[in-house]
Design a protein around this motif. Structure first.
Motif, PDB file in Angstrom:
ATOM      1  N   ASN A 157      43.450  47.618  57.754  1.00  0.00           N
ATOM      2  CA  ASN A 157      42.717  48.830  57.352  1.00  0.00           C
ATOM      3  C   ASN A 157      42.606  48.934  55.831  1.00  0.00           C
ATOM      4  OD1 ASN A 157      42.707  49.379  60.061  1.00  0.00           O
ATOM      5  ND2 ASN A 157      43.618  51.405  59.911  1.00  0.00           N
ATOM      6  N   THR A 158      42.325  47.818  55.192  1.00  0.00           N
ATOM      7  CA  THR A 158      42.327  47.783  53.733  1.00  0.00           C
ATOM      8  C   THR A 158      41.115  47.032  53.199  1.00  0.00           C
ATOM      9  OG1 THR A 158      44.752  47.829  53.706  1.00  0.00           O
ATOM     10  CG2 THR A 158      43.664  47.119  51.702  1.00  0.00           C
ATOM     11  N   VAL A 159      40.561  47.567  52.127  1.00  0.00           N
ATOM     12  CA  VAL A 159      39.503  46.882  51.387  1.00  0.00           C
ATOM     13  C   VAL A 159      40.026  46.586  49.994  1.00  0.00           C
ATOM     14  CG1 VAL A 159      38.421  49.056  50.640  1.00  0.00           C
ATOM     15  CG2 VAL A 159      37.067  46.949  50.720  1.00  0.00           C
ATOM     16  N   TYR A 160      39.588  45.461  49.452  1.00  0.00           N
ATOM     17  CA  TYR A 160      40.081  45.000  48.160  1.00  0.00           C
ATOM     18  C   TYR A 160      38.931  44.821  47.172  1.00  0.00           C
ATOM     19  CZ  TYR A 160      43.976  43.673  51.193  1.00  0.00           C
ATOM     20  OH  TYR A 160      44.993  43.686  52.108  1.00  0.00           O
ATOM     21  N   LEU A 161      39.278  44.904  45.906  1.00  0.00           N
ATOM     22  CA  LEU A 161      38.323  44.552  44.854  1.00  0.00           C
ATOM     23  C   LEU A 161      39.064  43.671  43.856  1.00  0.00           C
ATOM     24  CD1 LEU A 161      35.399  44.972  43.835  1.00  0.00           C
ATOM     25  CD2 LEU A 161      36.327  46.742  42.308  1.00  0.00           C
ATOM     26  N   GLN A 162      38.786  42.392  43.894  1.00  0.00           N
ATOM     27  CA  GLN A 162      39.359  41.460  42.933  1.00  0.00           C
ATOM     28  C   GLN A 162      38.482  41.457  41.691  1.00  0.00           C
ATOM     29  OE1 GLN A 162      42.246  39.494  43.091  1.00  0.00           O
ATOM     30  NE2 GLN A 162      41.757  39.089  40.932  1.00  0.00           N
ATOM     31  N   MET A 163      39.077  41.770  40.551  1.00  0.00           N
ATOM     32  CA  MET A 163      38.327  41.892  39.307  1.00  0.00           C
ATOM     33  C   MET A 163      38.847  40.853  38.318  1.00  0.00           C
ATOM     34  SD  MET A 163      38.102  46.047  38.967  1.00  0.00           S
ATOM     35  CE  MET A 163      39.835  46.222  38.602  1.00  0.00           C
ATOM     36  N   ASN A 164      37.991  39.928  37.963  1.00  0.00           N
ATOM     37  CA  ASN A 164      38.341  38.872  37.011  1.00  0.00           C
ATOM     38  C   ASN A 164      37.489  39.012  35.747  1.00  0.00           C
ATOM     39  OD1 ASN A 164      40.096  37.763  38.953  1.00  0.00           O
ATOM     40  ND2 ASN A 164      38.451  36.483  39.794  1.00  0.00           N
ATOM     41  N   SER A 165      37.912  38.350  34.700  1.00  0.00           N
ATOM     42  CA  SER A 165      37.174  38.353  33.423  1.00  0.00           C
ATOM     43  C   SER A 165      36.817  39.777  33.009  1.00  0.00           C
ATOM     44  CB  SER A 165      35.903  37.497  33.551  1.00  0.00           C
ATOM     45  OG  SER A 165      36.216  36.177  33.918  1.00  0.00           O
ATOM     46  N   LEU A 166      37.802  40.636  33.054  1.00  0.00           N
ATOM     47  CA  LEU A 166      37.551  42.050  32.771  1.00  0.00           C
ATOM     48  C   LEU A 166      37.114  42.260  31.330  1.00  0.00           C
ATOM     49  CD1 LEU A 166      40.428  43.523  34.886  1.00  0.00           C
ATOM     50  CD2 LEU A 166      38.031  44.205  35.061  1.00  0.00           C
ATOM     51  N   LYS A 167      36.258  43.247  31.150  1.00  0.00           N
ATOM     52  CA  LYS A 167      35.725  43.604  29.840  1.00  0.00           C
ATOM     53  C   LYS A 167      36.071  45.058  29.536  1.00  0.00           C
ATOM     54  CE  LYS A 167      31.665  40.706  30.803  1.00  0.00           C
ATOM     55  NZ  LYS A 167      30.181  40.696  30.914  1.00  0.00           N
ATOM     56  N   PRO A 168      36.101  45.422  28.262  1.00  0.00           N
ATOM     57  CA  PRO A 168      36.383  46.830  27.926  1.00  0.00           C
ATOM     58  C   PRO A 168      35.413  47.800  28.609  1.00  0.00           C
ATOM     59  CG  PRO A 168      36.621  45.482  25.979  1.00  0.00           C
ATOM     60  CD  PRO A 168      36.077  44.577  27.055  1.00  0.00           C
ATOM     61  N   GLU A 169      34.183  47.382  28.824  1.00  0.00           N
ATOM     62  CA  GLU A 169      33.211  48.273  29.473  1.00  0.00           C
ATOM     63  C   GLU A 169      33.475  48.448  30.963  1.00  0.00           C
ATOM     64  OE1 GLU A 169      32.582  45.593  27.544  1.00  0.00           O
ATOM     65  OE2 GLU A 169      30.799  44.495  28.246  1.00  0.00           O
ATOM     66  N   ASP A 170      34.443  47.734  31.523  1.00  0.00           N
ATOM     67  CA  ASP A 170      34.849  47.967  32.903  1.00  0.00           C
ATOM     68  C   ASP A 170      35.841  49.125  33.011  1.00  0.00           C
ATOM     69  OD1 ASP A 170      34.930  44.408  33.303  1.00  0.00           O
ATOM     70  OD2 ASP A 170      33.374  45.777  34.045  1.00  0.00           O
ATOM     71  N   THR A 171      36.278  49.646  31.894  1.00  0.00           N
ATOM     72  CA  THR A 171      37.212  50.768  31.894  1.00  0.00           C
ATOM     73  C   THR A 171      36.599  51.975  32.580  1.00  0.00           C
ATOM     74  OG1 THR A 171      38.342  50.040  29.883  1.00  0.00           O
ATOM     75  CG2 THR A 171      38.463  52.394  30.423  1.00  0.00           C
ATOM     76  N   ALA A 172      37.301  52.489  33.586  1.00  0.00           N
ATOM     77  CA  ALA A 172      36.783  53.606  34.384  1.00  0.00           C
ATOM     78  C   ALA A 172      37.825  53.982  35.432  1.00  0.00           C
ATOM     79  CB  ALA A 172      35.469  53.226  35.073  1.00  0.00           C
ATOM     80  N   VAL A 173      37.571  55.098  36.083  1.00  0.00           N
ATOM     81  CA  VAL A 173      38.290  55.415  37.315  1.00  0.00           C
ATOM     82  C   VAL A 173      37.507  54.772  38.456  1.00  0.00           C
ATOM     83  CG1 VAL A 173      39.119  57.211  38.858  1.00  0.00           C
ATOM     84  CG2 VAL A 173      39.182  57.561  36.377  1.00  0.00           C
TER      85      VAL A 173
END
Length: 124
Positions: A77-93
């Protein structure tokens, strides 16, 4: 009623990775398409990624294509979000959401249930 709880957010340097999780308290998780959205300070909530009920169909915002991967485990019962190569503009809730419809829609108004969000901060 579906309750969604996100986890995995935090502070990371640019170029780093994080994996967000969203656990759903529902017996029929596989009946819901799932999505991830995000909202930065002073900006509107925006679509990030979505996945169909079975997981065979996915959809991504252009800004995250090639860097983020959405997946789901219907046995957990889980969904995932793998986030690679993060950038400052990805900053958010980051919020996960559940849609009783089919497909992997980008439209927030199509989603029926929302989590409380998890903060992701990417430092430069």
């Amino acid at each position: 009623q579906v309750q969604l709880v996100e986890s995995g957010g935090g502070l990371v340097q640019a170029g780093g990775s994080l994996r967000l999780s969203c656990a759903a308290s529902v017996n029929t998780f596989s009946s819901y398409a799932m999505g991830w959205f995000r909202q930065a300070p002073g900006k509107e909530r925006e679509f990030v990624a979505a996945i169909s009920r079975s997981g065979r169909l996915t959809n991504y915002a252009d800004s995250v294509k090639g860097r983020f991967t959405i997946s789901r485990d219907n046995t957990k019962n889980t969904v995932y979000l793998q986030m690679n190569s993060l950038k400052p503009e990805d900053t958010a809730v980051y919020y996960c959401a559940a849609d009783r419809g089919m497909g992997a829609t980008t439209m927030p108004e199509r989603y029926d249930y929302w989590g409380q969000g998890t903060q992701v901060t990417v430092s430069s």
